[in-house]
Design an enzyme around this catalytic site. Structure first.
Site, PDB file in Angstrom:
ATOM      1  CG  HIS A  15      -1.804   1.117   1.402  1.00  0.00           C
ATOM      2  ND1 HIS A  15      -1.677   2.035   2.422  1.00  0.00           N
ATOM      3  CD2 HIS A  15      -2.869   1.520   0.673  1.00  0.00           C
ATOM      4  CE1 HIS A  15      -2.628   2.930   2.335  1.00  0.00           C
ATOM      5  NE2 HIS A  15      -3.374   2.650   1.280  1.00  0.00           N
ATOM      6  NE  ARG A  16      -1.660   5.888   1.148  1.00  0.00           N
ATOM      7  CZ  ARG A  16      -2.149   6.619   2.140  1.00  0.00           C
ATOM      8  NH1 ARG A  16      -1.333   7.363   2.882  1.00  0.00           N
ATOM      9  NH2 ARG A  16      -3.444   6.630   2.402  1.00  0.00           N
ATOM     10  CD  GLU A  42      -3.052   2.328  -3.089  1.00  0.00           C
ATOM     11  OE1 GLU A  42      -3.966   3.177  -3.183  1.00  0.00           O
ATOM     12  OE2 GLU A  42      -2.046   2.498  -2.368  1.00  0.00           O
ATOM     13  CG  ASP A  44      -2.701   7.100  -3.384  1.00  0.00           C
ATOM     14  OD1 ASP A  44      -3.854   6.650  -3.327  1.00  0.00           O
ATOM     15  OD2 ASP A  44      -1.800   6.777  -2.583  1.00  0.00           O
ATOM     16  CG  HIS A  57      -2.968   9.503   0.050  1.00  0.00           C
ATOM     17  ND1 HIS A  57      -3.625  10.335   0.954  1.00  0.00           N
ATOM     18  CD2 HIS A  57      -3.793   8.447  -0.144  1.00  0.00           C
ATOM     19  CE1 HIS A  57      -4.778   9.793   1.283  1.00  0.00           C
ATOM     20  NE2 HIS A  57      -4.908   8.643   0.644  1.00  0.00           N
ATOM     21  CD  GLU A 119      -7.207   5.819  -4.064  1.00  0.00           C
ATOM     22  OE1 GLU A 119      -8.015   6.668  -3.603  1.00  0.00           O
ATOM     23  OE2 GLU A 119      -6.484   5.124  -3.343  1.00  0.00           O
ATOM     24  CE  LYS A 121      -6.404  10.131  -2.892  1.00  0.00           C
ATOM     25  NZ  LYS A 121      -7.043   9.345  -1.792  1.00  0.00           N
ATOM     26  CG  ASP A 239       0.393   0.866   5.537  1.00  0.00           C
ATOM     27  OD1 ASP A 239       0.113   1.183   4.370  1.00  0.00           O
ATOM     28  OD2 ASP A 239      -0.267   1.259   6.519  1.00  0.00           O
TER      29      ASP A 239
END
Length: 245
Positions: A15-16, A42, A44, A57, A119, A121, A239
């Site tokens: 995640h990120r 993943e 953003d 993000h 993603e 945003k 994470d």
């Protein structure tokens, strides 16, 4: 089928990037995730004032850089000049914000076969033309089969599917959204991206039964992961992939 067999069927996405131990949404965090053996990452995407796609993000750069202001008000050159690592630790001073183009080029490097969840945003700021810009870049690098597009913005995802019906799309929700299946169906989504509360609810089970894979964020506890594995989710985003792999 035993639990051990089901565990192997669940993919782990960072995640990120590996954001528990590295500054989120940076190349260092992405490379660390690749080194950790995850199946995907993943990240953003926001858009600069001059129409470039930047990985960050928040709509503002204040939290994760040494600058201030909205991404939309700054040019790509300005954005790339900020430090995006020092806020996390002095070990990462000098780490910059990556562009989406840089990440896609990295995906093509030898030994990198990660799936990329982008993603959009655009649920707070409507970035005009973002969908086509993202899809054009994916097309330029011929990475359609390795990319998932997700967003909280259902109308944006409909645009994505209208432009490219073959791209994988995940409808992103928070909490237990009772009409998620209906909206996912309206979008033409291929999956639902959700929190554990939805995946473990009757709505989540219904989504799986109706053919919507669940990709669950953000899971950092092994006990929660095991519950989700039992439920039959497709992807767990974390994470700390080093703790869940």
């Amino acid at each position: 089928m035993g639990v051990s067999e089901r565990v192997e069927e669940v993919s782990i996405y960072a995640h990120r990037g590996m954001s528990g131990t590295f500054p989120e949404n940076t190349m260092t965090a992405f490379q660390a995730a690749l080194n950790a053996g995850v199946e995907g990452i993943e990240l953003d995407v926001q858009m600069s004032r001059d129409g470039h796609l930047v990985i960050i993000h928040d709509e503002k750069i204040n939290r994760t850089t040494n600058g201030k202001g909205y991404v939309k008000d700054l040019t790509l050159e300005e954005l790339l000049g900020f430090d995006a690592g020092g806020w996390f630790s002095s070990d990462f001073i000098g780490e910059g914000l990556p562009s989406l183009q840089l990440v896609l080029e990295w995906l093509l490097e030898e030994g990198n076969d990660l799936t990329l969840n982008i993603e959009l945003k655009n649920d707070i700021i409507a970035y005009d033309g973002m969908e086509r810009k993202v899809l054009d870049l994916i097309d330029r690098y011929q990475l359609q089969d390795r990319v998932i597009i997700s967003s909280f913005n259902a109308s944006s995802l409909k645009k994505v599917k209208a432009i490219n019906p073959n791209i994988s799309v995940g409808y992103l929700i928070a909490g237990v959204k009772k009409d998620a299946i209906k909206i996912a169906n309206d979008i033409g989504a291929d999956a639902i991206h959700c929190q554990p509360s939805y995946a473990l609810s009757t709505y989540g089970r219904e989504a799986i039964e109706k053919g919507y894979p669940l990709r669950v964020y953000t899971v950092n506890e092994r006990a929660v992961k095991e519950q989700l594995v039992e439920t039959g989710v497709e992807v767990i985003m974390t994470d700390v992939p080093e703790h869940l792999k």
